[in-house]
Design an enzyme around this catalytic site. Structure first.
Site, PDB file in Angstrom:
ATOM      1  N   ARG A   1       0.822  -1.217   0.000  1.00 19.92           N
ATOM      2  CA  ARG A   1       0.000   0.000   0.000  1.00 19.92           C
ATOM      3  C   ARG A   1       0.857   1.269   0.000  1.00 19.92           C
ATOM      4  O   ARG A   1       0.595   2.196  -0.788  1.00 19.92           O
ATOM      5  CB  ARG A   1      -0.954   0.004   1.196  1.00 19.92           C
ATOM      6  CG  ARG A   1      -2.172  -0.888   1.030  1.00 19.92           C
ATOM      7  CD  ARG A   1      -3.036  -0.845   2.280  1.00 19.92           C
ATOM      8  NE  ARG A   1      -2.287  -1.262   3.457  1.00 19.92           N
ATOM      9  CZ  ARG A   1      -2.690  -1.076   4.717  1.00 19.92           C
ATOM     10  NH1 ARG A   1      -3.826  -0.455   4.956  1.00 19.92           N
ATOM     11  NH2 ARG A   1      -1.959  -1.507   5.719  1.00 19.92           N
TER      12      ARG A   1
ATOM     13  N   ASN B   1      -6.479  -2.144   1.735  1.00 17.91           N
ATOM     14  CA  ASN B   1      -6.629  -3.586   1.872  1.00 17.91           C
ATOM     15  C   ASN B   1      -8.113  -3.911   1.802  1.00 17.91           C
ATOM     16  O   ASN B   1      -8.937  -3.224   2.406  1.00 17.91           O
ATOM     17  CB  ASN B   1      -6.061  -4.079   3.204  1.00 17.91           C
ATOM     18  CG  ASN B   1      -4.545  -4.090   3.224  1.00 17.91           C
ATOM     19  OD1 ASN B   1      -3.903  -4.142   2.189  1.00 17.91           O
ATOM     20  ND2 ASN B   1      -3.968  -4.058   4.417  1.00 17.91           N
TER      21      ASN B   1
END
Length: 782
Positions: free
Chosen positions: A27, A45
């Site tokens: 990320r 996520n």
């Protein structure tokens, strides 16, 4: 003009990324990439996936999709990238790019894939530098980590991988850690296990039998002092407790052996760096790369004769298992003590390793002199992995911390989710869905309730994390295996897979082989489809089925499992009851074996002779492993085995250095349409050479050369007859370095293509993956 207008046109996309993309800094990577490309949107996520919604110029979006694959963090493993339309109109122009809160349930086209969590990652160089920098706020902090390193699989409780679902949830980040966690320019941006001395876990020290406990640096210094004075310390590692002592102190190593009830099996030794490793064993480039790799396995090497270690670290063996520090606490202990340390599993005998602090104090009270623990909970136990280099390539012997539960591919996808429960020894299990297989970590031998509980606990944990709910359970054919008995209790369809088919299929599957191949399964024991015990087999196989082409000559196992524990008894089985192809040869073997028989208790010899003659408690086995045991006994190498494979390992060590030994006589016969290797001529020659006082080491090397030459001949004939050149080598005997390298060289010289297990152990630790590969292929056929 038209190209410029197309590049400037705004494009919006939703991108779903599956694979090992959580817990590896993916990320933060996407965030920085989105900002660099001037995109609007977000990344988060989403269940077991990473989902991106982004908008920008067509050129920027093309570069985004390309660089997701080419520039991903080093520990990320992208298995699927799906690009589609966003929800609604997509991100608003000028809104910027952000990391947003995770979604617990995936809502995507990839949500039928298992959720994947990365294995634990060894401390990176940047964190080690901080650990020993007096000016850094994490100086000597045993839990330093970042997005590139630290605990993952051992602390996670579910997906998405966020701090709230890890055992770090109880530690509220301080202001400084929060700032790092939120700073896109910091390497701890969204590092979920982030911690420091002000807000993170803390060491604890408890002397054996003591009630008071110290914390922090004093706890570490108490452990260091005890180790320096010749004590044994139970150290809470990343995946469980380890028993640690000074590897140069003969008295403390002997005391550890007695307390741990491990009389002869070698201990692993932890050293600070590659230079220290090189002082104990020759370390080539491939071995150095494996030692320093992120998983930090124990690497099996040939020990230097002049190694400065206690002799009882590796009694009677020339193989030494070395590992480099995997966690900051290991770095600190090695730095402060400046000596090699025994680092072995925190258990007694065959129990699973301890993970809970109270459990460790209770179970290891009679072993450790002190306990160096901490207050970060271990959610799943992971022992150290063990690896070696075979023909220049890494090959796992035990798949655990650092490797599990990283996914492996299945060359034929499983049409239904399945659970393969493995075998009895060196147990693992495998969960599979689609083309993804997740092999659980090494559990140990399923011989007692504690190990069964460890297996079922970890199965429940990994099932929850991955989201794989099995519709099929796959098991070995042996009804006495506890894993097979467990499979009978699961209320889903069951598939049985023959032990040695699973072995060779594990090798074929990891190399992506879907067609026919020759499978050489040299093993200890496994139940065959004819009711006898197999272990020296050549199969013509694919992933769906197999046909037995060749085997070793059978011999009785006097007393069953007793013959496994006592190679001398296995030798008696061959002398008194080897499968007959030539009566004269058997009679000569009896006469030549006089010196061997004379050194055994007469009552044992007489009893075994009667048992074999009457066929009482003497199961027949065509086992390569048991033949190695018998030869070890006949050559006076080992009459008894303290652990599985000890006799064969000692025989291999004895053969080392005798390069170029010529094969002994060997013979192939035919029985029941099978080619059979008759070992009696080989054994006769060994006994004759012993009578003539030949060098035992040379005979050991010649025996290895015999098995290699015979195998190459059998495979060459079978390859010509059946039109396949691929040979998959697997089974516990293939852990013999001398044999496997001779087989690779011989088969290659014969124009065949030998394949060996690399990511999956050749021993029974690879059975569950092989079972999963076979069952997936069979289920595809309905």
């Amino acid at each position: 003009m038209r190209g410029t207008a197309a590049a400037a046109r705004r494009v919006a996309r939703r991108i779903e990324v599956g694979g090992t993309v959580q817990g590896v800094g993916f990320r933060p990577f996407v965030y920085r990439l989105g900002r660099e490309l001037g995109l609007d949107g977000w990344v988060r996520n989403d269940g077991g996936l990473v989902v991106i919604e982004a908008a920008g110029s067509a050129d920027a979006m093309r570069r985004l999709s390309a660089r997701l694959r080419t520039d991903a963090p080093p520990q990320a493993r992208l298995r699927q990238v799906r690009i589609g339309a966003p929800a609604g109109d997509g991100p608003m122009h000028g809104s910027g790019f952000h990391v947003i809160a995770s979604a617990e349930q995936p809502r995507s086209g990839l949500d039928d894939r298992p959720g994947l969590v990365p294995p634990d990652l060894a401390t990176c160089a940047a964190c080690v530098a901080e650990l020993f920098d007096p000016g850094d706020r994490r100086y000597r902090y045993p839990f330093v980590n970042c997005t590139d390193c630290g605990p993952r699989a051992t602390i996670v409780g579910g997906l998405p991988y966020d701090r709230a679902v890890t055992s770090m949830r109880r530690f509220a980040m301080c202001r400084a850690c929060t700032a790092e966690y939120r700073d896109p320019a910091d390497r701890r941006f969204h590092a979920e296990p982030i911690a420091c001395p002000a807000c993170g876990p803390e060491l604890t020290w408890r002397p054996a039998g003591g009630h008071g406990a110290e914390g922090g640096e004093p706890a570490l210094q108490a452990a260091v002092a005890l180790l320096r004075d010749g004590g044994i310390v139970a150290v809470k590692g990343v995946g469980g407790y380890q028993l640690v002592c000074d590897a140069t102190d003969e008295a403390v190593v002997a005391r550890l052996r007695a307390r741990k009830q491990r009389p002869v099996k070698p201990f692993a030794v932890m050293v600070a760096d590659l230079t220290a490793a090189g002082r104990l064993a020759p370390v080539g480039p491939a071995e150095a790369a494996l030692l320093a790799s992120v998983p930090r396995p124990v690497v099996l090497l040939t020990a230097r004769p002049d190694r400065l270690l206690a002799a009882t670290v590796t009694p009677g063996a020339d193989t030494l298992g070395l590992l480099l520090p995997a966690a900051p606490l290991h770095h600190l202990l090695l730095h402060d003590l400046d000596r090699p340390l025994v680092a072995t599993s925190g258990n007694v005998a065959d129990e699973p390793i301890a993970v809970d602090d109270a459990e460790a104090v209770d179970r290891l009270a009679g072993v450790a002199d002190g306990f160096l623990g901490h207050d970060r909970v271990i959610r799943a136990r992971y022992d150290d992995s063990v690896a070696r280099v075979v023909a220049g390539r890494p090959s796992l012997v035990r798949r655990a911390r650092g490797y599990a539960p990283a996914p492996l591919g299945l060359p034929i996808a499983a049409p239904e989710p399945l659970l393969a429960v493995g075998a009895q020894l060196k147990h693992t299990f495998t969960l599979a869905r689609g083309s993804t297989a997740i092999v659980g970590p090494h559990t140990g031998d399923l011989q007692q309730q504690e190990t069964m509980t460890a297996f079922t606990d970890h199965l429940a944990h990994l099932t929850r994390v991955t989201g794989v709910e099995p519709a099929v359970v796959v098991h070995d054919l042996h009804p006495g295996y506890l894993s097979t008995q467990y499979a009978q209790t699961v209320s889903v369809r069951r598939v049985g897979v023959q032990h040695h088919h699973a072995h060779v299929a594990s090798c074929a599957a990891e190399h992506g082989i879907t067609g026919r191949y020759l499978g050489v399964a040299y093993d200890g024991l496994g139940l065959g489809d004819d009711g006898t015990l197999w272990g020296g087999e050549v199969l013509l196989a694919d992933l769906r089925s197999y046909r037995r082409l060749a085997r070793f000559g059978r011999a009785p196992l006097p007393g069953g499992a007793a013959a496994v524990r006592r190679p001398a008894r296995m030798a008696l089985g061959y002398l008194f009851g080897a499968e007959a192809f030539d009566d004269t040869s058997l009679a000569r073997a009896g006469r030549l074996a006089g010196p061997f028989l004379a050194r055994l208790p007469p009552l044992e010899v007489a009893t075994v002779r009667r048992m074999v003659a009457a066929g009482v408690n003497c199961p027949q086995a065509s086992s390569a492993g048991r033949l190695f045991d018998a030869v070890a006994a006949l050559l006076r190498v080992r009459d008894d085995a303290g652990y599985e494979g000890e006799a064969a390992a000692a025989l291999e060590a004895l053969a080392a250095g005798h390069t170029g030994a010529a094969p002994l006589p060997w013979r192939l016969a035919t029985r029941d349409d099978l080619v059979v290797y008759d070992p009696v001529p080989t054994l006769l020659t060994l006994l004759e050479a012993l009578r003539d006082e030949a060098a035992v080491g040379l005979l050991a090397a010649a025996f290895h050369a015999t098995i290699a030459a015979m195998t190459v001949a059998v495979c060459s004939d079978a390859a010509a007859e059946h039109g396949t050149s691929t040979v998959c080598l697997s089974g516990g005997v293939m852990q013999n370095q001398l044999l496997i390298e001779a087989l690779i060289a011989g088969l290659s010289a014969a124009g065949l293509t030998p394949l060996v297990n690399e990511q999956i152990p050749a021993n029974d630790g690879g059975i569950s993956y092989g079972q999963a590969a076979v069952a997936a292929a069979q289920l595809q056929d309905g």
